[in-house]
Enzyme design. Structure first.
Site, mmCIF file in Angstrom:
data_model
loop_
_atom_site.group_PDB
_atom_site.id
_atom_site.type_symbol
_atom_site.label_atom_id
_atom_site.label_comp_id
_atom_site.label_asym_id
_atom_site.label_seq_id
_atom_site.Cartn_x
_atom_site.Cartn_y
_atom_site.Cartn_z
ATOM 1 C CG PHE A 1 -2.142 0.872 1.036
ATOM 2 C CD1 PHE A 1 -3.004 0.731 -0.041
ATOM 3 C CD2 PHE A 1 -2.412 1.873 1.961
ATOM 4 C CE1 PHE A 1 -4.103 1.564 -0.210
ATOM 5 C CE2 PHE A 1 -3.509 2.713 1.807
ATOM 6 C CZ PHE A 1 -4.356 2.559 0.721
ATOM 7 C CE LYS B 1 9.052 -1.371 -12.520
ATOM 8 N NZ LYS B 1 9.340 0.023 -12.260
ATOM 9 C CD GLU C 1 -0.811 -1.599 -20.798
ATOM 10 O OE1 GLU C 1 -1.454 -2.369 -21.532
ATOM 11 O OE2 GLU C 1 0.256 -1.046 -21.166
ATOM 12 C CB VAL D 1 6.288 -1.017 -20.035
ATOM 13 C CG1 VAL D 1 7.027 -0.083 -20.992
ATOM 14 C CG2 VAL D 1 7.109 -2.276 -19.788
ATOM 15 N N GLY E 1 6.916 10.691 -6.148
ATOM 16 C CA GLY E 1 6.468 9.296 -6.259
ATOM 17 C C GLY E 1 6.866 8.624 -7.557
ATOM 18 C CD GLU F 1 10.800 1.233 -9.251
ATOM 19 O OE1 GLU F 1 10.444 0.235 -8.620
ATOM 20 O OE2 GLU F 1 10.062 1.821 -10.054
ATOM 21 C CG ASP G 1 12.475 1.325 -13.720
ATOM 22 O OD1 ASP G 1 11.671 0.666 -13.065
ATOM 23 O OD2 ASP G 1 12.131 2.130 -14.625
ATOM 24 C CE LYS H 1 9.492 1.045 -16.115
ATOM 25 N NZ LYS H 1 9.744 2.420 -15.654
ATOM 26 N N GLY I 1 4.173 7.688 -11.424
ATOM 27 C CA GLY I 1 3.290 8.535 -10.618
ATOM 28 C C GLY I 1 2.127 7.718 -10.088
HETATM 29 N N1 HSE Z 1 10.634 4.296 -11.066
HETATM 30 C C1 HSE Z 1 9.896 4.141 -12.274
HETATM 31 C C2 HSE Z 1 10.155 5.344 -13.171
HETATM 32 C C3 HSE Z 1 8.439 4.024 -11.960
HETATM 33 O O1 HSE Z 1 10.731 6.319 -12.689
HETATM 34 O O2 HSE Z 1 9.819 5.300 -14.337
HETATM 35 C C4 HSE Z 1 7.614 3.506 -13.068
HETATM 36 O O3 HSE Z 1 7.986 2.223 -13.443
#
Ligand code: HSE
Length: 341
Positions: A11, A128, A152, A155, A209, A212, A223, A227, A324
């Site tokens: 959460f 991911k 979904e 990515v 936000g 990660e 990251d 993806k 976000g």
């Molecule tokens: N930390 C990732 C980014 C979040 O900044 O794109 C979305 O996957």
């Protein structure tokens, strides 16, 4: 009216964004899709765990976290169930897996997804780890059980590139995928170009936000590499692993590098690319200097973009949010509606 009962594993930002969407959109979802999504359980390692078979109040969940960072003071008939007990023992029909991402082991998310499918529950996730590391196994398990797994949001958050690639462009012959798929680094590069020092720009990306839980994965390119693996494997039929992605992040880029590019009419972007040549699929993530006139050069802030180069349509570009709370929460809603369809 159909009710779909959900258990949230995690959460954090995404879970709270998803709960907020359910609160704000419940009337529209009921009117348009004849569905009511009911959160019956939340299990979060830090904030606590609650379960009410008749449904928890999402407004109370959000207020509690906002006020104290914890769910521990909220009343509920059952509490302190860990993630696996929440998955196995609650009356949820679908599990929303949004625990933290670990791209090295994929855990504990892989175990959560497997447990959900084994106990006959659909799964939607923005995590991911499970998708980059063992999607073939998990999707086969889902198929064998007559269940669905929605991914979904792994990515470009709620911007629907995976559905576009796997369904709408499936017959167009995707040869190359190139884009900006990490919001945090794109935000940092944009802020640095406007004069912010790197640490400030990173702190701001965290506060918004985008980053990660451990932002190292963002700034080192891992990251984006995760993806790229997801794009290659789901959209091009490849079986790439993370180690096969030639990956460099943005940590070595200095303000001087950024100023030098700017003086030359160029802009640094962290570009992720996948290329298919015959049966061979190769992938990379690299800081790249693009001319200002390049379509990807004007994608700024946490916005992401992907260009699919296809045999039949040429280039198809999708631009939209890539991170976000609401944008990622929306991906979960889209996947749940797809399951209901
Ligand atoms: N930390 C990732 C980014 C979040 O900044 O794109 C979305 O996957």
């Amino acid at each position: 009216m159909r009710t779909m009962r959900l258990a949230l594993i995690g959460f954090g930002n995404v879970g709270q964004g998803f709960a907020q969407i359910l609160v704000e959109r419940s009337a529209e979802l009921a009117a348009r899709f004849e569905v009511q999504f009911q959160i019956v359980a939340v299990s979060d390692l830090l904030k606590g765990s609650l379960y009410d078979p008749a449904g928890l109040d999402p407004v109370a969940l959000l207020d509690a976290v906002r006020a104290s960072g914890s769910l521990k003071d909220l009343p509920a008939p059952y509490r302190d169930l860990d993630a696996l007990r929440t998955i196995h023992e609650t009356n949820a029909e679908a599990i929303v897996e949004i625990s933290y991402t670990d791209l090295k082991t994929g855990e504990p998310a892989i175990t959560h997804v497997r447990a959900a499918l084994e106990s006959g529950k659909h799964v939607v996730t923005t995590n991911k780890g499970p998708v980059a590391l063992c999607y073939p196994e998990l999707s086969a398990l889902a198929r064998a059980r007559g269940l669905q797994i929605g991914v979904e949001g792994t990515v470009m958050s709620g911007t629907p590139v995976l559905r576009m690639g796997t369904e709408l462009l499936a017959a167009a012959g995707i040869r190359r995928i190139q884009g900006i798929v990490n919001g945090t680094t794109n935000y940092i590069l944009t802020q640095m170009e406007a004069g912010s020092p790197y640490p400030e720009a990173l702190a701001e990306a965290q506060a918004r936000g985008y980053a990660e839980a451990d932002p190292t994965g963002d700034v080192e390119g891992h990251d984006a590499a995760g993806k790229v693996v997801i794009l290659a494997n789901l959209l091009m039929g490849a079986s790439l692993t993370l180690r096969q992605v030639d990956c460099t992040g943005i940590t070595a880029l200095t303000s001087q590098d950024i100023a030098a590019a700017r003086a030359a009419g160029e802009r640094w972007k962290l570009i992720a690319a996948v290329q298919k040549d015959g049966d061979q699929v190769t992938a990379s993530v690299k800081p790249t200097r693009l001319p200002i006139s390049h379509p990807l050069a004007s994608v700024s802030g946490a916005t992401n973009a992907i260009t699919f180069t296809t045999d039949l349509l040429g280039d198809v570009t999708v631009v939209g949010p890539g991170a976000g709370r609401l944008a990622t929460g929306y991906a979960l809603l889209g996947d749940l509606l797809a399951i209901l369809r």
